[in-house]
Design an enzyme around this catalytic site. Sequence first.
Site, PDB file in Angstrom:
ATOM      1  N   ASP A 159     -16.876 -16.480  -6.837  1.00  0.00           N
ATOM      2  CA  ASP A 159     -15.429 -16.328  -6.783  1.00  0.00           C
ATOM      3  C   ASP A 159     -15.067 -15.734  -5.442  1.00  0.00           C
ATOM      4  O   ASP A 159     -15.798 -14.892  -4.912  1.00  0.00           O
ATOM      5  CB  ASP A 159     -14.976 -15.368  -7.887  1.00  0.00           C
ATOM      6  CG  ASP A 159     -14.822 -16.097  -9.200  1.00  0.00           C
ATOM      7  OD1 ASP A 159     -14.460 -17.284  -9.157  1.00  0.00           O
ATOM      8  OD2 ASP A 159     -15.067 -15.486 -10.253  1.00  0.00           O
TER       9      ASP A 159
ATOM     10  N   ASP B  86       2.161   5.618   5.536  1.00  0.00           N
ATOM     11  CA  ASP B  86       2.000   4.675   4.416  1.00  0.00           C
ATOM     12  C   ASP B  86       0.545   4.724   3.936  1.00  0.00           C
ATOM     13  O   ASP B  86      -0.376   4.411   4.679  1.00  0.00           O
ATOM     14  CB  ASP B  86       2.357   3.272   4.912  1.00  0.00           C
ATOM     15  CG  ASP B  86       2.371   2.266   3.779  1.00  0.00           C
ATOM     16  OD1 ASP B  86       1.984   2.636   2.659  1.00  0.00           O
ATOM     17  OD2 ASP B  86       2.768   1.116   4.033  1.00  0.00           O
TER      18      ASP B  86
ATOM     19  N   GLU C 190      -2.548  -1.788   2.579  1.00  0.00           N
ATOM     20  CA  GLU C 190      -1.917  -2.618   3.607  1.00  0.00           C
ATOM     21  C   GLU C 190      -1.481  -1.758   4.785  1.00  0.00           C
ATOM     22  O   GLU C 190      -1.709  -2.102   5.942  1.00  0.00           O
ATOM     23  CB  GLU C 190      -0.695  -3.368   3.049  1.00  0.00           C
ATOM     24  CG  GLU C 190      -1.016  -4.505   2.104  1.00  0.00           C
ATOM     25  CD  GLU C 190      -1.141  -4.049   0.657  1.00  0.00           C
ATOM     26  OE1 GLU C 190      -1.155  -2.818   0.412  1.00  0.00           O
ATOM     27  OE2 GLU C 190      -1.244  -4.907  -0.228  1.00  0.00           O
TER      28      GLU C 190
ATOM     29  N   PHE D  44       7.684   2.001  -0.746  1.00  0.00           N
ATOM     30  CA  PHE D  44       7.897   0.618  -1.171  1.00  0.00           C
ATOM     31  C   PHE D  44       8.480   0.622  -2.580  1.00  0.00           C
ATOM     32  O   PHE D  44       8.011   1.338  -3.467  1.00  0.00           O
ATOM     33  CB  PHE D  44       6.567  -0.130  -1.149  1.00  0.00           C
ATOM     34  CG  PHE D  44       6.665  -1.549  -1.605  1.00  0.00           C
ATOM     35  CD1 PHE D  44       6.992  -2.552  -0.699  1.00  0.00           C
ATOM     36  CD2 PHE D  44       6.457  -1.890  -2.936  1.00  0.00           C
ATOM     37  CE1 PHE D  44       7.083  -3.865  -1.130  1.00  0.00           C
ATOM     38  CE2 PHE D  44       6.563  -3.202  -3.361  1.00  0.00           C
ATOM     39  CZ  PHE D  44       6.879  -4.191  -2.455  1.00  0.00           C
TER      40      PHE D  44
ATOM     41  N   ALA E  50      10.106  -2.033  -5.733  1.00  0.00           N
ATOM     42  CA  ALA E  50      10.193  -3.435  -6.150  1.00  0.00           C
ATOM     43  C   ALA E  50      11.548  -4.028  -5.812  1.00  0.00           C
ATOM     44  O   ALA E  50      11.659  -5.207  -5.485  1.00  0.00           O
ATOM     45  CB  ALA E  50       9.926  -3.550  -7.635  1.00  0.00           C
TER      46      ALA E  50
ATOM     47  N   ARG F  87      11.588  -4.134  -1.747  1.00  0.00           N
ATOM     48  CA  ARG F  87      10.431  -4.857  -1.226  1.00  0.00           C
ATOM     49  C   ARG F  87      10.182  -4.522   0.237  1.00  0.00           C
ATOM     50  O   ARG F  87       9.765  -5.380   1.034  1.00  0.00           O
ATOM     51  CB  ARG F  87      10.596  -6.369  -1.433  1.00  0.00           C
ATOM     52  CG  ARG F  87      10.595  -6.737  -2.918  1.00  0.00           C
ATOM     53  CD  ARG F  87      11.038  -8.135  -3.163  1.00  0.00           C
ATOM     54  NE  ARG F  87      10.013  -9.097  -2.727  1.00  0.00           N
ATOM     55  CZ  ARG F  87      10.309 -10.272  -2.191  1.00  0.00           C
ATOM     56  NH1 ARG F  87      11.556 -10.604  -1.966  1.00  0.00           N
ATOM     57  NH2 ARG F  87       9.355 -11.101  -1.859  1.00  0.00           N
TER      58      ARG F  87
ATOM     59  N   ASP G  50     -16.180 -12.768 -15.035  1.00  0.00           N
ATOM     60  CA  ASP G  50     -15.889 -11.647 -15.915  1.00  0.00           C
ATOM     61  C   ASP G  50     -14.878 -11.990 -17.001  1.00  0.00           C
ATOM     62  O   ASP G  50     -14.883 -11.381 -18.045  1.00  0.00           O
ATOM     63  CB  ASP G  50     -15.419 -10.421 -15.107  1.00  0.00           C
ATOM     64  CG  ASP G  50     -14.302 -10.759 -14.148  1.00  0.00           C
ATOM     65  OD1 ASP G  50     -13.755 -11.876 -14.248  1.00  0.00           O
ATOM     66  OD2 ASP G  50     -13.977  -9.906 -13.305  1.00  0.00           O
TER      67      ASP G  50
END
Lengths: 677, 558
Positions: free
Chosen positions: A304, A341, A345, A373, A375, A378, A515
């Site tokens: 994977d 941050d 990322e 951050f 939702a 964004r 898995d």
Amino acid sequence: MSTVKRKKLLTGPILLSAVKDSFIKLNPVTLIKNPVMFVVEVGTIIVLLMVLAPGYFNAEQSIGFNITVLFILLFTVLFANFAEALAEGRGKAQADSLKKTKQDITANKLVGGAVKTVSSSELRKGDIVIVSQGELIPGDGEVIEGLASVDESAITGESAPVIKEAGGDFGSVTGGTRVVSDEIKVKITSDPGESFLDRMISLVEGAKRQKTPNEIALNTLLISLTLIFLIVVVTLRPIATYLGVDLDIPVMIALLVCLIPTTIGGLLSAIGIAGMDRVTQFNVLAMSGKAVEAAGDINTMILDKTGTITFGNRMASEFVPVGNESEAELTAWATISSLKDETPEGRSVVELAKKLERSYDGKLAEGGEFVEFKAETRMSGIDLQDGRCVRKGAVDSVKKWVQSKGGVIPANLDSNSDAIARMGGTPLAVAVDNRIYGLIYLKDTVKPGMKERFDELRKMGIKTIMCTGDNPLTAATIAREAGVDDFIAESTPEDKIAVIRREQNEGKLVAMTGDGTNDAPALAQADVGLAMNSGTTAAKEAANMVDLDSDPSKIIEVVAIGKQLLMTRGALTTFSIANDIAKYFAIIPAMFMIAIPEMEALNVMGLGSPSSAIISALIFNAIIIPLLIPLAMKGVSYKAMSSTKLLGRNIFIYGLGGVVVPFAGIKLIDMIVSVWI
Amino acid sequence: MGILQIVAVIVILILLVKPMGTYLYHVFSNEPNRTDRWFGGMEKGVYKLIGLKKRDGMSWKKYALSFVLTNIVLVTFSYIVLRLQRGLPLNPNGITDMEQTLSFNTVISFMTNTNLQHYSGETGLSYFSQMAVITMMMFTSAASGFSVAVAFVRGITGRKSVGNFFEDFVKAHIRVFIPLALLVSLVLVGLHVPQTLKPSLEVTTLEGQTQQIAIGPVASLESIKHLGTNGGGFFGANSSHPFENPNPLTNVLEILSMWMLPASLPYMYGLFAKNKRQGWVIFTAMMTLFVLLLSLNFYAESKGNPAINALGIESSQGSMEGKEVRFGIPQSSLFTSVTTAATTGSVNNMHDTLTPLGGITPLALMMLNNVFGGKGVGLINMLMYAILGVFLCGLMVGRTPEFLGRKIEAKEMKLIAIAILVHPFIILVPTAAAFLTDLGQGAITNTGFHGLSQVLYEYVSSAANNGSGFEGLADNTTFWNVTTGIVMLLGRYVSMIAMLAVAGSLLKKKPVPETIGTFRTDNGLFTGILIGTVVIIGALTFLPVIVLGPIAEYLTLR
């Protein structure tokens, strides 16, 4: 890769019990399973009778010699038993520590809405229990309600707790592990005695150990070699008698024991057990020795992408300025927005800037207020003390934010962000107030060292196929970067099975990791299926190996261990058989020298006397077994290289070495033995 | 000069390998090719005659059964002929019926391609028996062995099936043995080998006495005797008889006749395997072992007999006792090596009189039984050792051993175990039995170490289906007729059937594709492994008896 705790190879108690076991294993009923050693034992008994009743056998004169032979033969068998006992002992020690985990646990069983306290041994498949903080999970099962962090260190050795929640791929729990926070409702999926832990204990104990097909084939060969030499030795007596050469029975037994492949015969089962053990030490649980050997034969490996080849989280890889902005300024602002941050990322942005050796004014961020951050927005960023607002986030959101401040959107923003998206990356726009500086190219990153490992696999002749849900473009980028041979983009679990079938139809053996429950059919179809311990019960049941650390890239090491196991067996077989040349040259002249003095010409090693030659060959034959135990346990060293090179190297060490070493060894022993004889 | 003669023959042989091997491949590949034009019509006639319309591939069991049954029918027919030969036609010399155990021994001897002769052709067989039994069996036993070898090769190289026994059997005759035998016979006749049905000549010698000189259809037997690696002579003296082998030219022709086909089979195998190097690996291993043993014999014979040398007798020519002056040491040495390597068993010099060390060569070549070997059997045995070598060393590359893309597993090892066990068993056990019984000991004409060599040679020769005798052994007794008969039977059929089973088992397996991780069986390293396996497993088994026989004789003679 997680750190693997190497258990100590030898400890006092294991050694001690192995010594004890090597005597218990002298029992002919059990020893007959090892025909080579059984023949040695029969020889030992015959010599024992000659020592006990020398008058009956007319062997009064050679009683000293016979006693010496008797002891060497006895030790040959004991050494072989010891090798096996030692290998088993290590497995047992591991099982014992597991058994401690498997104490009787009180379970809170849910009976018609009421909670009833019962013993874990009374739980049956389908029962539902409630496990609260601090309690042990009473049996294998699936979480049907709730979310909890569970300490699985008893099984995995990994101390960090893992999150288990109802539904999805993180719902399976193992009996004997401890809930460290919250409360879950668990549906028991195994009856007592069949739980994962039970199976694991019986496996490492070696109780259910069956000979693998390869061991059976090798055993057949060893038995036929033993029979051949038995014919050689038995027929030699009447032939020699015709020539007036009398051969004493102990001398003939000595010849026989030296010629039959005692070295490999004595170490064969230890090699197999130790191979399984190496896998277990590696925190991978193989359901059978066959699976480990199959791993050595793998031609194709299906991996994977996410979690195995890549980290799975996205990291900054490039700064793409838009409009007339410079890359330097973009980098500086992107970094400033990320200094506080703490998301992966954000950190990756700072790291990339460092890597690119870009300068930025870190002081600007001091005293600034970090915007997290959310939702809804964004975006994340920082409001500087001087009033300027720095933002990075989803391109659409940043665009709206800039427009709301009256800014202009650079013309090439959309085309650049589309380009990044097409390559499978995630674009983040960076803006300061009403000005958009450019984009951060976030992409999935290949784990360090993967390319080298795939190169190694290629050297072993193993083809790698990467499976990913990404679009073909992204998949191709990652595939190229990681150096896999092939990839399947936008793959579904059905695709995996199809690939496995296709490869198997070409006669290849396929390994894969998985898995999720939807991986289960593919895991079952694959020749080697490695399930993650964090995965679902269905996946674990379908696989023939379970990785307790849940690190899918470990499949590569499992292949190496499988290869090493087969190589060790081959190397010691070759060594054992090649030894015969020197042993012949030690014993044959010695046997006949008294009747035919001219045979001295064949005594190329210049051994002291006939009896010292025979005893030296026998001692060498016995002592080589314990000397090779460490090699049998650890396995021969293995580096990935082409088969031709590998073979050349091993033939040189174990084939040629097998011819030369006994010449030197027997001569050396003879020099010592000659002092007494 | 001597070495040059040997080298020249070897070079000619090597030049013959490729064309011959290619031809054999075309014959047995069952794909349309040019040879069909010449022989296709004749074969169709035969197929029609025997009702072999559909020539479907057989399972290995059916193939083995067809092979054994065909052999049983031929054995029964031949036994009846030998027992009744007195009353049958073509018996101008009035030869009587053959005794029971001798007939048993003889028919088995020829059906198994051994040609151990406990009788003397001149006095024991009528012309009819020579032709209908001996010559017939020389063709059929060679064709049987050839067919089985081809079937084995088809199996391990993964053809559709092992083939059809009857088709192979017919093709081996029509496309290989009959045309070649015809050709060689004509050349031999041209080189003064007799070919006639007239009774023995009665001539008056210079001394005025009358002498019977045996003649007969010699050339026709001589050609197939060598082409089929049979070895049974028309005369008791075999190829040392001036009518069987009159001059060095016929000697070379006979050497090449018996050597050419076994030496081409590895090349044919390479073509079947679609990898000529596979074939050359087998050939090189065979040739290396051959040259080593040939050198031993040539060296020992050239040095002469130490006992005679010690007497001060001029021996610059080497040990000429038992050898023909017209051949000398090199042509004798080469003949001895080829005839025992190719399990022919014809002799142009008496092996009993070889020097002790020189005597090791024929013994060892037959004990190995895989250095070129008889019709097909040598190739099968060498491939068996190749599989064994792969199994032993293949593990060292960290994979389940595979040969030609097929995994070698327990089933194959069990069958191979039978094959490697049977050879030492049928040599050493009867040898020991012979020394334990008066019946056996009674035949030994030399005492001491040489006596051991005599007995050992007889069983080695029987087990390897070679058929040459060390001579000197008075072996036409019930004990020897029966024991060697049984040894020949076991030596031929057990390993052949076991190896057919291996082929059948491998054929069923799914081929594993070759990768860089695959154990290569087509390079120099594997040639070395193969030779090592043959030496350690095949040869070391016999070291104790070799030490007690020829080596002890050599050491005590020095």
